[in-house]
Write a protein that holds these residues in place. Structure first.
Motif, PDB file in Angstrom:
ATOM      1  N   ALA A   1      -7.156  20.002  -9.898  1.00  0.00           N
ATOM      2  CA  ALA A   1      -7.582  18.679 -10.370  1.00  0.00           C
ATOM      3  C   ALA A   1      -6.694  17.573  -9.795  1.00  0.00           C
ATOM      4  N   ALA A   2      -5.382  17.777  -9.808  1.00  0.00           N
ATOM      5  CA  ALA A   2      -4.476  16.745  -9.292  1.00  0.00           C
ATOM      6  C   ALA A   2      -4.747  16.475  -7.822  1.00  0.00           C
ATOM      7  N   GLU A   3      -5.008  17.521  -7.070  1.00  0.00           N
ATOM      8  CA  GLU A   3      -5.286  17.328  -5.645  1.00  0.00           C
ATOM      9  C   GLU A   3      -6.584  16.553  -5.449  1.00  0.00           C
ATOM     10  N   ARG A   4      -7.584  16.837  -6.261  1.00  0.00           N
ATOM     11  CA  ARG A   4      -8.837  16.074  -6.146  1.00  0.00           C
ATOM     12  C   ARG A   4      -8.581  14.586  -6.383  1.00  0.00           C
TER      13      ARG A   4
ATOM     14  N   PRO B   1       8.763   9.065 -21.529  1.00  0.00           N
ATOM     15  CA  PRO B   1       9.115   9.774 -20.290  1.00  0.00           C
ATOM     16  C   PRO B   1       7.875  10.299 -19.564  1.00  0.00           C
ATOM     17  N   PRO B   2       7.951  10.469 -18.253  1.00  0.00           N
ATOM     18  CA  PRO B   2       6.803  10.946 -17.464  1.00  0.00           C
ATOM     19  C   PRO B   2       6.241  12.247 -18.024  1.00  0.00           C
ATOM     20  N   ALA B   3       4.936  12.278 -18.207  1.00  0.00           N
ATOM     21  CA  ALA B   3       4.293  13.452 -18.785  1.00  0.00           C
ATOM     22  C   ALA B   3       2.802  13.377 -18.524  1.00  0.00           C
ATOM     23  N   CYS B   4       2.081  14.393 -19.002  1.00  0.00           N
ATOM     24  CA  CYS B   4       0.625  14.397 -19.056  1.00  0.00           C
ATOM     25  C   CYS B   4      -0.001  14.284 -17.653  1.00  0.00           C
ATOM     26  N   ASN B   5      -1.208  13.801 -17.587  1.00  0.00           N
ATOM     27  CA  ASN B   5      -1.920  13.700 -16.315  1.00  0.00           C
ATOM     28  C   ASN B   5      -1.208  12.823 -15.297  1.00  0.00           C
ATOM     29  N   PRO B   6      -0.677  11.656 -15.693  1.00  0.00           N
ATOM     30  CA  PRO B   6       0.032  10.848 -14.693  1.00  0.00           C
ATOM     31  C   PRO B   6       1.173  11.600 -14.006  1.00  0.00           C
ATOM     32  N   ALA B   7       1.922  12.389 -14.767  1.00  0.00           N
ATOM     33  CA  ALA B   7       3.035  13.126 -14.161  1.00  0.00           C
ATOM     34  C   ALA B   7       2.527  14.173 -13.173  1.00  0.00           C
ATOM     35  N   ALA B   8       1.447  14.853 -13.526  1.00  0.00           N
ATOM     36  CA  ALA B   8       0.893  15.866 -12.621  1.00  0.00           C
ATOM     37  C   ALA B   8       0.329  15.219 -11.358  1.00  0.00           C
TER      38      ALA B   8
ATOM     39  N   ARG C   1       0.817  -1.212   0.000  1.00  0.00           N
ATOM     40  CA  ARG C   1       0.000   0.000   0.000  1.00  0.00           C
ATOM     41  C   ARG C   1       0.854   1.267   0.000  1.00  0.00           C
ATOM     42  N   GLN C   2       2.154   1.095  -0.071  1.00  0.00           N
ATOM     43  CA  GLN C   2       3.044   2.251  -0.195  1.00  0.00           C
ATOM     44  C   GLN C   2       3.716   2.271  -1.560  1.00  0.00           C
ATOM     45  N   LEU C   3       3.086   1.623  -2.536  1.00  0.00           N
ATOM     46  CA  LEU C   3       3.696   1.528  -3.865  1.00  0.00           C
ATOM     47  C   LEU C   3       2.661   1.835  -4.944  1.00  0.00           C
ATOM     48  N   ALA C   4       3.024   2.724  -5.871  1.00  0.00           N
ATOM     49  CA  ALA C   4       2.162   3.098  -6.993  1.00  0.00           C
ATOM     50  C   ALA C   4       2.954   3.024  -8.283  1.00  0.00           C
ATOM     51  N   LEU C   5       2.335   2.491  -9.330  1.00  0.00           N
ATOM     52  CA  LEU C   5       2.965   2.321 -10.635  1.00  0.00           C
ATOM     53  C   LEU C   5       2.400   3.362 -11.602  1.00  0.00           C
ATOM     54  N   PHE C   6       3.290   4.048 -12.310  1.00  0.00           N
ATOM     55  CA  PHE C   6       2.877   5.099 -13.241  1.00  0.00           C
ATOM     56  C   PHE C   6       3.453   4.828 -14.635  1.00  0.00           C
ATOM     57  N   SER C   7       2.717   5.282 -15.653  1.00  0.00           N
ATOM     58  CA  SER C   7       3.253   5.289 -17.017  1.00  0.00           C
ATOM     59  C   SER C   7       2.497   6.332 -17.821  1.00  0.00           C
ATOM     60  N   SER C   8       3.095   6.734 -18.941  1.00  0.00           N
ATOM     61  CA  SER C   8       2.414   7.685 -19.824  1.00  0.00           C
ATOM     62  C   SER C   8       2.835   7.434 -21.263  1.00  0.00           C
ATOM     63  N   HIS C   9       1.884   7.556 -22.168  1.00  0.00           N
ATOM     64  CA  HIS C   9       2.137   7.491 -23.611  1.00  0.00           C
ATOM     65  C   HIS C   9       2.939   6.263 -24.024  1.00  0.00           C
TER      66      HIS C   9
ATOM     67  N   GLN D   1       1.399  12.337 -10.059  1.00  0.00           N
ATOM     68  CA  GLN D   1       2.524  11.846  -9.269  1.00  0.00           C
ATOM     69  C   GLN D   1       3.195  12.981  -8.492  1.00  0.00           C
ATOM     70  N   ALA D   2       3.276  14.159  -9.094  1.00  0.00           N
ATOM     71  CA  ALA D   2       3.869  15.298  -8.399  1.00  0.00           C
ATOM     72  C   ALA D   2       3.030  15.693  -7.185  1.00  0.00           C
ATOM     73  N   LYS D   3       1.724  15.688  -7.335  1.00  0.00           N
ATOM     74  CA  LYS D   3       0.853  16.028  -6.208  1.00  0.00           C
ATOM     75  C   LYS D   3       0.856  14.919  -5.161  1.00  0.00           C
ATOM     76  N   LEU D   4       0.977  13.671  -5.598  1.00  0.00           N
ATOM     77  CA  LEU D   4       1.055  12.553  -4.653  1.00  0.00           C
ATOM     78  C   LEU D   4       2.295  12.681  -3.774  1.00  0.00           C
TER      79      LEU D   4
END
Length: 730
Positions: free
Chosen positions: A697-700, A366-373, A354-362, A375-378
């Motif tokens: 939006a990212a915070e929501r 490289p990290p971008a778009c909504n997932p990157a935003a 529960r302390q691990l999250a997997l991200f990807s984009s396109h 992850q930054a807020k997370l």
């Protein structure tokens, strides 16, 4: 008094409600009123109904102060109705063309019967429409030994037709005279339909498919939801028997009703997706009691005991059967693609982290778009959750420092994909990491759907030829959340990616910067690109073309800048899916590889695009948008768009348009792109598509998905927001 009062209750059907209403309002027969009942729907149903009412005087809308359920919502429509006949249509179903004319003609021909029964067809996501078995077998035909008008006693087989409310038209004076109303709760059609059909002195049929009954792939039918509310069925049948017992002339129907009730209770109690497993024994005990209590004198007892084949053991048996009969070939194909490693299998036996999250984009870029935003807020709100990005090795050097990265298919990837509680992406993850129970998948999407997407591409082979639709939908079934930037997007996503996920209408996190950036950020973006003070920066970002193997935009960037002069700079950004040859010319900056399109947007005085969703994001900046495309007809035929982009209509077109390079050049040189008329178009476009992009939006998303907060942050109204300043204002 209109001929028909058509009552459409609406609750969480925003993706289908427009098609439902259109199917009514576009009928050739026009003597009707349409009463839309917003049952306090939490999605956009109320707004959709209001929009139709504003455009068509035949539409009236009732907004209920609280959610009362389907039956009582229909009652509200009955109370408001003034037509000669009542017709009910659920908000996710549709009428077939010419249906109202056919109903009106049949009512005239049969002398105004109290009830007219018509046929339906089940419609599926893949476009199939299958007529009911009764209709296909001729159950609605009359003539020879079948009278045109009859009672249930004269033609008992009419009770074998689907006993629901929406396949019939009811004379309103008959309904009012008998005070027919719907009760609350599940199975509300039962205590309406049986009394109506048994009481009616005149019944007629129409041998025609009138209703297209939508069969959703997942989550559309509340009766297929595991819940104790299925116990409502007992009270509903009590109402039926009370009605009949009070009327001696109807007592002859008690044996039939008893048999129908027992069959219905057995079906509900044995269904694996209705009564909770822990309540199934209680349900069958209640069913046995109801069978005994409502059993007519002298009638034999009927069993309502559970059938093991429909319980947990039954699901296991059916799964085993599918494994033998169906999964075998799939397993063979899976072997050809490579089995999961022993290491991954071992990881999948460990608890989720529960302390691990997997991200990807396109697609592992490289990290971008909504997932990157997100992850930054997370990282800001929940720093204890580790984020791991899946990035293809060829892009590893473009990943910002400080981010944890794994390569797709690697041992590290298999470990992370097997243990991560959360997965966030704007495209699907590959099949090398099947979803485990307890995992949470958030699909953020790549943008507002301007061009056709998902299942709609079945009709566009040039764009959809590479899609395997069944495989695509299987992946969609993994989604827990679908992120949406606006009501419009929600309606499209829910329709073209039909499944049982929760839509988050929170705005797009990647657009937060447009509401939070100030003058310093705008100036820094321009300085980083080498823009000189006073220069006009045009961001040209066309989308890809599936109908051409190697698409080259019908615009010469160097030629355009030469025509505009040295006080203009063109930022050229090719689509990441397009083949790209770098552009090197004075006044042209090739920013295809630039990591942040949002930063490019901050630097630009205006956007030039074609069918790209970037136009919606850029509208948040309230800066000019210009549409340029020299292949409109070809694109319409090969991919298609949901918006009539070049029509000049408010809410459809975001600004000035051009169809040739010469038109675009003249438009830019004349200054028309900055006209008041185009400002008005952009304003309407922004109002329609940017309602939720207030910078939070990212915070929501993080608070809902990762922190489990039930109530999202309120949205700042569009008129009260601050937007990053325009370069010309600095």
């Amino acid at each position: 008094m209109p001929r028909f009062s058509i009552i459409v209750p609406a609750y969480q059907v925003q993706s289908y409600l427009g098609a439902c209403l259109d199917s009514v309002l576009e009928q050739s027969y026009r003597d009707f009123e349409l009463i839309g009942v917003d049952d306090r729907s939490p999605d956009g149903c109320g707004e959709i109904l209001d929009g139709y009412a504003a455009r068509d005087e035949r539409v009236r809308v009732l907004h209920l102060p609280e959610n009362v359920g389907l039956g009582r919502a229909r009652n509200a429509g009955i109370e408001a109705a003034g037509g000669e006949y009542l017709i009910f249509l659920d908000g996710d179903d549709t009428f077939t063309e010419g249906s109202l004319r056919a109903i009106a003609d049949r009512l005239d021909a049969t002398g105004e019967p109290e009830v007219l029964v018509y046929d339906y067809a089940r419609t599926y996501w893949d476009g199939r429409a299958v007529r009911s078995r009764d209709g296909a077998a001729g159950a609605f035909r009359t003539g020879q030994d079948r009278a045109d008008v009859f009672t249930a006693a004269e033609r008992e087989d009419v009770l074998n037709l689907l006993m629901v409310v929406w396949n019939k038209a009811y004379r309103r004076d008959f309904v009012e005279r008998n005070a027919f109303r719907f009760p609350a709760g599940y199975y509300e059609d039962t205590p309406w339909t049986y009394p109506v059909m048994l009481t009616a002195a005149t019944i007629a049929t129409l041998d025609r498919v009138v209703v297209h009954y939508r069969q959703r792939r997942q989550g559309g039918n509340i009766l297929a939801t595991v819940s104790r509310r299925h116990f409502d069925i007992f009270a509903q049948y009590d109402l039926v028997f009370d009605y009949v017992q009070e009327r001696p002339e109807l007592h002859r129907w008690l044996p039939l009703l008893h048999a129908r009730m027992v069959d219905h209770l057995r079906t509900v109690g044995n269904h694996p997706d209705r009564v909770p497993a822990e309540a199934r024994r209680e349900f069958h005990e209640r069913a046995a009691e109801a069978e005994s209590r409502h059993r007519p004198e002298g009638a034999p007892a009927r069993t309502v005991a559970g059938d093991w084949r429909h319980g947990p053991l039954g699901r296991l048996a059916r799964t085993a059967g599918r494994t033998v009969n169906e999964v075998g070939p799939k397993a063979g194909r899976a072997v050809a693609q490579g089995l999961l490693t022993t290491y991954q299998a071992a990881q999948r036996r460990l608890p989720l982290d529960r302390q691990l999250a997997l991200f990807s984009s396109h697609g592992y870029r490289p990290p971008a778009c909504n997932p990157a935003a997100i992850q930054a807020k997370l990282r800001e709100l929940a720093p204890g959750i580790k984020a791991v990005w899946v990035v293809d090795p060829e892009y590893r050097e473009d990943v910002p420092e400080g981010l944890a990265v794994v390569s797709p298919g690697s041992r590290e990837y298999r470990e992370a994909a097997s243990r991560a509680t959360w997965s966030v992406s704007n495209v699907p993850f590959d099949d090398s990491a099947p979803k485990r129970q307890g995992m949470v998948y958030l699909q953020t999407h790549c943008g507002t759907p301007v061009k056709r997407m998902g299942t709609d591409l079945r009709d566009y082979p040039a764009a959809g030829s590479s899609l395997r639709f069944n495989e695509m939908l299987r992946r969609v079934d993994d989604w827990d959340y679908s992120l949406s930037a606006n009501h419009y997007s929600s309606q499209v996503w829910e329709r073209v990616y039909p499944s049982d996920y929760r839509t988050l209408e929170y705005g797009y996190p990647r657009n937060d910067v447009y509401a939070t950036a100030g003058a310093a950020e705008v100036l820094a973006a321009r300085e980083e690109l080498g823009v000189k003070p006073g220069q006009t920066v045009l961001l040209y970002a066309p989308t890809t073309r599936e109908y051409r193997a190697s698409y080259r935009p019908g615009l010469d960037p160097a030629g355009l800048v030469r025509a505009l002069g040295p006080d203009h700079v063109l930022l050229y950004r090719a689509h990441f899916l397009s083949e790209h040859e770098p552009v090197e010319a004075p006044g042209v900056i090739d920013v295809t590889a630039y990591p942040s399109v949002e930063r490019l947007a901050l630097a630009a005085d205006a956007l030039i695009t074609d069918y790209s969703s970037l136009m919606v994001d850029y509208a948040n900046l309230d800066r000019p948008i210009i549409l340029f495309a020299d292949d409109r007809e070809v694109y319409r035929q090969t991919r298609g768009t949901y918006l009539d982009l070049f029509s000049g209509r408010p809410g459809q077109t975001p600004g000035a348009t051009a169809g040739t390079e010469q038109e675009l050049t003249e438009l830019l040189r004349s200054g028309e792109w900055r006209s008041g008329a185009n400002d008005e178009l952009r304003g309407a476009f922004r109002e329609r598509f940017c309602a939720f992009d207030d910078g939070r939006a990212a915070e929501r998303v993080v608070r809902t998905v990762f922190l489990g907060e039930a109530t999202p942050l309120p949205v700042v109204p569009l008129a009260e927001r601050t937007t990053a300043p325009r370069p010309e204002e600095l």
